[in-house]
Structures are given as C-alpha cells and as structure tokens.
Design an enzyme around this catalytic site. Structure first.
Site, PDB file in Angstrom:
ATOM      1  N   SER A 177       1.250  -2.661   4.896  1.00  0.00           N
ATOM      2  CA  SER A 177      -0.032  -3.029   5.483  1.00  0.00           C
ATOM      3  C   SER A 177      -1.114  -3.021   4.406  1.00  0.00           C
ATOM      4  CB  SER A 177      -0.351  -2.083   6.650  1.00  0.00           C
ATOM      5  OG  SER A 177      -1.464  -2.548   7.386  1.00  0.00           O
ATOM      6  N   ASP A 309       3.552  -6.228  10.493  1.00  0.00           N
ATOM      7  CA  ASP A 309       3.091  -5.004   9.824  1.00  0.00           C
ATOM      8  C   ASP A 309       4.240  -4.085   9.401  1.00  0.00           C
ATOM      9  OD1 ASP A 309       1.864  -2.646   9.065  1.00  0.00           O
ATOM     10  OD2 ASP A 309       0.424  -2.664  10.697  1.00  0.00           O
TER      11      ASP A 309
END
Length: 482
Positions: A177, A309
């Site tokens: 991320s 993610d």
C-alpha cells in the site's frame, strides 16, 4: 551509582533538529543517568561477555600480525548475528545511545577482518567468493519493511530518510500500500539521489484542492507517475542495486497474494504494481498489472487477473523475504492504522498496562478465529458479509512487527485524512515524526546490520569482477570509522 537524568537532557533530546544533535543529547543523557558507565563495562548477564572479549582479542591479534589466513580460519568457524547472545533484546533497552562498547567493538573488528580478507592477494578469488557466500548464508541479511499506511506513508519517508542519512538503509526493501510508494521511490534511483527525492516539498501535490478530501483513482495514478520512474523491477534493480518488493493481493477468489520483485516478476512495471498495492478494496478499483516485452512495448501482465491492496494479505511479508533473499533480520516501519492495535515493540519492555492490552488482544484474536470456524457455513450464505469477515480475519491474524520496530506513535487524526491528499503541514509533521521515531533505533540498526552490509558490499564487488586489492574498504567500514 546511577543518577536520574536532568530535565535539560530530556529537553535536548526533544528539541534536536537532526540526528547529530539527537545523538549528542542521547550521550549526555546516558552520562548523567549512569548508562554510559554501563556501556563502558563489559559485564552483563544477558550475553557471554567473556567469550566475546576473547574473540575480539583473537581477531585484533591476528589483524595486528596481518595474518589474513588466520582471520579466514577464525571467521570460517561461523559468523552469526546472535553469537554468544550479543543480540539479546535487553542489551538495547538500557542506554539511549547504542549498547555495550564491547559488542560494538567486536562487530567493527569482524567488519575490518572481512575487509582484510577481501583485499588480500594471498587468497584466491574463488576461495574468497566461496567464503563470503557461505558467510552471507550463515549470517543472513536484513530488510526494511514498510507497512500499509494510506496517507500516513510520509511517516515512512521520515524513517527511510533517517536510515539513509546514516548509511544504514538496507538494500532489500518491501512495501505494501502506501509503504510500496516509498520503497519504490528509493529503489528506482541511485543511492546518492535518494535524499533529494525524499524532501517534503517535492512530495506535496502541487495541484492539491483543499476542498477535495480524497484522491480519485486517476489522480493517484498521476501522482505515482510524478514520483516513480516508468521502470520494470529488473531495470530498477540494475539502476539502484536495491531489491524492491511490492505486495499485492488478488481481487478474485481462490488466488494467492504475490510479492512482486526482480526475481518473481522482473518484467512487471513498478508503477502499476504500486497502484495495485494501493487499491483499497471498496475505495479504488482493482488494477491490471503491466509488463514490458522484448521490444520495450507495454503489455498486460496476466490480463485475466486484477490486484488490490497488498496489506490485506501481506502487510509485512517476512516469510517470503526469507525464502527469496535469505532475510532473517527484519526492520519494520509500522504506520498501518488498522495494524497499530496489534503492533507492539517486542524489543521494548512493556509496562503493566501495555502487557494487559497485549494479552487482551491475543485473547480477542483467539475468540475471533474460533467464531469464524463456528459461523463459517452461515457466512458463506451471505457473500458480502463473508468477504468482509475473511478480510477482517486476514488483517487480525497477520504479524505486524519484526526484530527492530519503528512504530508510528498513537495520535488521533481524522479518519478522513487516511486516504486524503494531505497538506504540506501534515506531510512535514509525519516526516518529522518518522525521523524522530527512527533516531532512537539508528545505533541498534547500525550494530545489528554492519556485518550483513559489509558482506553485501564485498560480494557485489567480487561479482562485478572489480579490483579487490589493498585499496578496497567496504562502505560499512568507511561509515564505522568516520
């Protein structure tokens, strides 16, 4: 006798504007508290100081006699990070600055011996290469892992800048991320250029709209294009000499998360990999990875799959780094707002209230996992709820810390900021917090990574076929003697 440090010593630590000032204040703090005397004394119940002292004396004697073959024989017995217990966590909890002088001297002497062996003409290159590869395999390697973070990624910028400025930034970086953005910024540039690209005024969005809280997907893509060169993982490694690792999670069922790097995905383009790692489920759309073919054209990579993610499944991918690079020492910069309740500095002695909180969290994990098993069948009948439950279980069951932990201090920020385009003041605050949180860990990082950094530098030189004559000195030793 140990004296309580004065308030002025603590104040000097708090107002330090750079690491040099902080280190000076920390040494003064240790002098006044009596911890400098503890550092100077060899004795400790936490490691075999007599054995380390004998090893140090033997290495110094061989070095003084210029007996390189003797050094090779001694070090062939094995180089280990926790030899005779000198890696014990309590040895890094006493003083504000560093640990036992005996340990630091021993590590520096091992590095010096490694350099002497590398520089020697008396030992054939093939024998040296074999020794250093075995030594690296036995000793292991260090990596810096940057957690998922959303807009808190600027905390990682401060941590990385602190490590880079002191010459102790590992050559292996992993990010998920927001952490993947910072790792990619570092690993796509030559080392001398890193500092300029971590400057806060270069990181703020020049087109920021104060009325717009959250960036749209295309705006995120545009910001990544401004921060990260359009390189493949292999091209980035060849340019920087650093191993970039980006965690991505599958958008589809029955697929596994991946750790993208120059080994597993050399032709994949970094920008799309980072964009995928930042694609928070339900907020940003899943991303198709892109690659560069033999002609240099951009083509879809696994066009039937989409990725999201990376922190969902592998916020801190320690086991994968162990398999790929032989990493056995993990430095973690933890800024993930979802992970902070589960992240504790295992190298810090917990206060009673912290111990209770830690035990409560362990109990909660066990309770949640038990209930997931009980309610698995009913949940499968409600797919959205089942997906949410599996996501929660994945987040809670991960490990979020390593051997050295730099954890963002708890501070309330509006939840709207987590995925927002931050103002310059917020960016500056987070970077400064990252630096200040990293400073107390710098000497611990320096001591515990000095040997692995020396081995990396020597092997890189040998593999390139460079001169390993008397003029050679590893970067680790240069830094140690400055």
């Amino acid at each position: 006798m140990i004296f309580a440090p004065t308030l002025s010593a603590d104040a000097e630590l708090a107002k330090a504007t750079d690491y040099a000032a902080w280190a000076k204040a920390a040494r003064e703090h240790d002098r006044k508290s009596g911890m400098q005397a503890w550092r100077d004394a060899d004795e400790s119940k936490h490691f075999d100081f007599r054995a380390i002292r004998a090893r140090l004396q033997k290495l110094r004697k061989l070095s003084a006699a210029n007996d390189v073959k003797g050094l090779l024989f001694v070090l062939n017995e094995g180089i280990h990070g926790n030899v005779d217990g000198m890696g014990h966590e309590r040895l890094y909890q006493k003083a504000r600055f560093g640990t036992k002088k005996l340990i630091e001297a021993y590590v520096a002497e091992v590095v010096s011996a490694l350099d002497a062996i590398a520089a020697s003409r008396a030992i054939p290159r093939a024998e040296k290469r074999d020794f250093f590869r075995r030594a690296q395999h036995c000793y292991g390697r260090s990596a810096l892992l940057l957690s998922g973070s959303g807009s808190y990624l600027f905390f990682h910028v401060g941590v990385v800048h602190a490590l880079w400025s002191e010459g102790v930034l590992p050559n292996i970086l992993a990010g998920s991320s927001g952490g993947s953005i910072v790792a990619a910024m570092v690993c796509t540039r030559k080392d001398a250029d890193v500092g300029a690209f971590l400057a806060s005024d270069r990181l703020a969005n020049p087109d920021r709209d104060p009325e717009q809280r959250r960036l749209a997907s295309e705006e995120v893509r545009a910001r990544l294009a401004a921060l990260i060169p359009d390189l493949t993982f292999q091209e980035a490694y060849e340019l920087s000499g650093r191993h970039l690792n980006v965690s991505v999670a599958p958008a589809q069922k029955h697929q596994n998360g991946r750790l993208l790097n120059a080994i597993t995905a050399p032709n994949v383009l970094i920008r799309e990999a980072v964009l995928a790692s930042c694609a928070v489920p339900g907020v940003f759309p899943p991303v198709m990875l892109m690659a560069r073919d033999d002609s240099g054209a951009r083509i879809p990579y696994q066009p039937d799959r989409r990725w999201v993610d990376g922190s969902v499944t592998h916020d801190i991918p320690t086991k994968r780094l162990e398999r790929l690079y032989g990493v056995n020492h993990h430095i973690v910069s933890q800024a993930n707002p979802l992970a902070l309740p589960f992240a504790t500095d295992t190298r810090k002695q917990m206060a009673p209230i912290e111990a209770i909180q830690h035990a409560s969290m362990a109990t909660f994990k066990a309770w949640l996992n038990a209930n997931m098993v009980i309610f698995q069948k009913p949940l499968e009948m409600v797919p959205p709820l089942n997906s949410l439950a599996n996501l929660a279980r994945s987040v809670i069951n991960q490990e979020y810390t390593g051997d050295i932990n730099i954890i963002r201090p708890a501070k309330y920020w509006s939840p709207t900021k987590i995925l927002s385009d931050l103002a310059q003041d917020d960016i500056d605050e987070l970077i400064d917090t990252g630096k200040r949180t990293a400073w107390p860990k710098i000497e611990m990082v320096r001591t515990q990574t000095a040997i692995s950094r020396a081995l990396d530098a020597i092997l890189a030189k040998i593999d390139k076929g460079g001169d390993d004559g008397p003029g050679h000195r590893s970067a680790a030793l240069k830094k140690a003697v400055r």
